[in-house]
Write an enzyme that holds these catalytic residues in place. Structure first.
Site, PDB file in Angstrom:
ATOM      1  N   ARG A  50      89.001 -54.314  17.734  1.00 42.11           N
ATOM      2  CA  ARG A  50      87.594 -54.041  18.058  1.00 42.11           C
ATOM      3  C   ARG A  50      87.506 -52.743  18.843  1.00 42.11           C
ATOM      4  O   ARG A  50      86.603 -51.934  18.659  1.00 42.11           O
ATOM      5  CB  ARG A  50      86.970 -55.215  18.835  1.00 42.11           C
ATOM      6  CG  ARG A  50      85.614 -54.884  19.432  1.00 42.11           C
ATOM      7  CD  ARG A  50      84.734 -56.088  19.737  1.00 42.11           C
ATOM      8  NE  ARG A  50      85.414 -57.243  20.267  1.00 42.11           N
ATOM      9  CZ  ARG A  50      85.911 -57.351  21.515  1.00 42.11           C
ATOM     10  NH1 ARG A  50      85.792 -56.371  22.364  1.00 42.11           N
ATOM     11  NH2 ARG A  50      86.521 -58.462  21.884  1.00 42.11           N
ATOM     12  N   TYR A 102      62.797 -45.918   8.580  1.00 39.48           N
ATOM     13  CA  TYR A 102      63.323 -47.043   7.800  1.00 39.48           C
ATOM     14  C   TYR A 102      62.773 -48.363   8.349  1.00 39.48           C
ATOM     15  O   TYR A 102      62.715 -48.546   9.572  1.00 39.48           O
ATOM     16  CB  TYR A 102      64.857 -46.998   7.900  1.00 39.48           C
ATOM     17  CG  TYR A 102      65.542 -48.157   7.242  1.00 39.48           C
ATOM     18  CD1 TYR A 102      65.559 -48.275   5.852  1.00 39.48           C
ATOM     19  CD2 TYR A 102      66.184 -49.139   7.993  1.00 39.48           C
ATOM     20  CE1 TYR A 102      66.183 -49.349   5.243  1.00 39.48           C
ATOM     21  CE2 TYR A 102      66.814 -50.210   7.391  1.00 39.48           C
ATOM     22  CZ  TYR A 102      66.808 -50.314   6.016  1.00 39.48           C
ATOM     23  OH  TYR A 102      67.435 -51.378   5.419  1.00 39.48           O
ATOM     24  N   ASP A 174      68.340 -39.833  12.132  1.00 41.15           N
ATOM     25  CA  ASP A 174      68.935 -40.634  11.055  1.00 41.15           C
ATOM     26  C   ASP A 174      69.081 -39.698   9.853  1.00 41.15           C
ATOM     27  O   ASP A 174      68.098 -39.310   9.236  1.00 41.15           O
ATOM     28  CB  ASP A 174      68.008 -41.822  10.751  1.00 41.15           C
ATOM     29  CG  ASP A 174      68.566 -42.743   9.669  1.00 41.15           C
ATOM     30  OD1 ASP A 174      69.315 -42.256   8.802  1.00 41.15           O
ATOM     31  OD2 ASP A 174      68.229 -43.940   9.681  1.00 41.15           O
ATOM     32  N   LYS A 199      74.805 -45.773   1.909  1.00 38.44           N
ATOM     33  CA  LYS A 199      74.078 -45.000   0.917  1.00 38.44           C
ATOM     34  C   LYS A 199      74.955 -43.865   0.361  1.00 38.44           C
ATOM     35  O   LYS A 199      75.963 -44.146  -0.235  1.00 38.44           O
ATOM     36  CB  LYS A 199      72.773 -44.491   1.538  1.00 38.44           C
ATOM     37  CG  LYS A 199      72.028 -45.558   2.386  1.00 38.44           C
ATOM     38  CD  LYS A 199      71.496 -46.733   1.603  1.00 38.44           C
ATOM     39  CE  LYS A 199      71.039 -47.909   2.460  1.00 38.44           C
ATOM     40  NZ  LYS A 199      70.039 -47.610   3.475  1.00 38.44           N
TER      41      LYS A 199
HETATM   42  C1  PLP Z   1      69.560 -48.314   4.661  1.00 33.58           C
HETATM   43  C2  PLP Z   1      69.096 -47.511   5.805  1.00 33.58           C
HETATM   44  C3  PLP Z   1      69.355 -47.903   7.116  1.00 33.58           C
HETATM   45  C4  PLP Z   1      70.051 -49.213   7.444  1.00 33.58           C
HETATM   46  O1  PLP Z   1      71.392 -49.197   7.064  1.00 33.58           O
HETATM   47  P1  PLP Z   1      72.206 -50.494   6.600  1.00 33.58           P
HETATM   48  O2  PLP Z   1      73.522 -49.928   6.230  1.00 33.58           O
HETATM   49  O3  PLP Z   1      71.455 -51.102   5.458  1.00 33.58           O
HETATM   50  O4  PLP Z   1      72.260 -51.415   7.776  1.00 33.58           O
HETATM   51  C5  PLP Z   1      68.949 -47.064   8.133  1.00 33.58           C
HETATM   52  N1  PLP Z   1      68.299 -45.909   7.890  1.00 33.58           N
HETATM   53  C6  PLP Z   1      68.029 -45.511   6.626  1.00 33.58           C
HETATM   54  C7  PLP Z   1      67.318 -44.220   6.407  1.00 33.58           C
HETATM   55  C8  PLP Z   1      68.415 -46.290   5.543  1.00 33.58           C
HETATM   56  O5  PLP Z   1      68.123 -45.892   4.303  1.00 33.58           O
END
Ligand code: PLP
Length: 386
Positions: A50, A102, A174, A199
């Site tokens: 961890r 998001y 983000d 993604k």
């Molecule tokens: C999918 C997404 C998240 C969340 O991520 P996860 O891996 O699904 O927990 C956060 N910000 C954006 C812009 C996203 O597309």
């Protein structure tokens, strides 16, 4: 930290990229929870997975180098990374967020951190003047997405960072939609970069992962403490998969963007289409700012069909492009933001920011663009209400 100027090389050789002990050209999957100690207090650099794991560390050093930050941290999901960063704040603090963040980011603030006294306010970060007016003494940070989906609204990261820093705020970006290949928020002024690596970074729709990169030693110490204390770490196998995905990021993104530019123009010229949101189109309202801070418009497009088209029929008529949550994988996906990705945003706020029930979001994959366009065209045709 930085080894290679050219990102095409850094994607493959950045961070800790080989196994020092054996010379293996891929860092092995260190599938272990703990590490033998040679005596009391005599650790070989690791004590418990961890706290630290060599496969995860290889990934963490790679993303830090790619984003131009001081340190990187890998989490079990994008939301776990976001939760760790939000854990920097305390009761009484307030965070300003872009209007189109998001859905899960909105939900974790509204339904979880709110209970602990960390409040939020939606701010129009597209307009730096209006953003500055929202800064009250309790505001400690701004969380930006650019482009922010589903309307692909663009925020001037540099302009917002300058204002935010004048008022002592942390700037969190983000960068999921752009990746460091297309946009680097830290050199533009961000203090922390977040990723849903599920993604584009992973890129193959085969893992869930999150990353955070910070631009100071002080923040690195705080996030390392939170990562270990809260424990939402990425597993060694998934760390390996993510490193593997990142190696091909630039070649995948080039094809994603090539296809997206064609798809956006196809939609724009289709008589069934009412509106197209894509910052890579010259007439898009975010085009100029996006061009200043990113390599191109990325590969996410949203659009609306005219009222005489049935979007339910459209989704059900697609044969190649799949209806699914998520984005950024090699396969083209569509989703319906108002009932899927952004359903956790209350209807009145959705309406206010323009997330209509007719909005369709398209993550353009790397299939042959002619096949993608043919599928969109036939589904649009079938969905016309005669
Ligand atoms: C999918 C997404 C998240 C969340 O991520 P996860 O891996 O699904 O927990 C956060 N910000 C954006 C812009 C996203 O597309």
């Amino acid at each position: 930290m930085k080894k290679y100027d050219n990102i095409n090389t850094a994607l493959i050789h950045g961070g800790v990229s080989i196994d020092e002990r054996t010379g293996a050209v891929n860092v092995p999957i260190y599938q272990t929870s703990t590490y033998k100690q040679d005596g009391l207090g005599k650790m070989r650099g690791y004590e418990y997975s961890r706290t630290g794991n060599p496969t995860r560390e290889a990934l963490e050093s790679l993303i830090a180098e790619l984003e131009g930050g001081v340190a990187g941290f890998a989490f079990a999901s994008g939301m776990a990374a976001t939760a760790a960063v939000l854990s920097l704040f305390k009761s009484g603090d307030r965070i300003l967020i872009s209007a189109n963040v998001y859905g899960g980011t909105f939900r974790i603030l509204d339904k979880i951190f709110n209970n602990f006294g960390l409040t939020y306010k939606i701010s129009d970060t597209e307009d730096p003047g209006s953003f500055e007016k929202d800064i009250t003494p309790d505001v400690k940070a701004v969380l930006i997405e650019s482009p922010a989906n589903p309307l692909m609204t663009v925020t001037d990261i540099k302009a917002i960072s300058e204002i935010a820093h004048k008022h002592g705020l942390l700037v969190i970006v983000d960068n999921t939609f752009m990746t460091p290949y297309l946009q680097k928020p830290i050199p533009l002024g961000a203090d922390i970069v977040l990723h849903s690596a599920t993604k584009y970074l992973g890129g193959h729709s085969d893992l869930v992962a999150g990353l955070a990169v910070v631009n100071s030693k002080e923040l690195a110490e705080k996030i390392a403490f939170i990562q270990n204390a809260v424990g939402g770490v990425l597993a060694p196998f998934d760390s390996f998969l993510l490193i593997r995905g990142i190696k091909t990021l630039s070649v995948r993104m080039d094809r994603h963007v090539f296809n997206a530019e064609k798809a956006a123009r196809f939609l724009l010229s289709n008589k069934a289409v009412k509106s197209v949101y894509y910052p890579g189109l010259e007439n898009d309202k975010g085009y100029a700012v996006n061009k200043k801070q990113a390599k191109n418009g990325g590969a996410m497009i949203s659009f609306e069909l005219h009222d005489n088209y049935n979007i339910r029929t459209f989704f059900e008529s697609l044969e190649l492009v799949m209806l699914a949550e998520s984005l950024g994988g090699v396969e083209s996906l569509v989703c319906h933001p108002s009932s899927m990705t952004h359903a956790s945003i209350p209807e009145d706020i959705r309406k206010k920011v323009g997330i209509t029930d007719g909005l369709i979001r398209l993550s353009v994959g790397i299939e042959d663009i002619d096949d993608i366009l043919a599928d969109l065209a036939q589904a649009i045709e079938k969905s016309e209400i005669k």
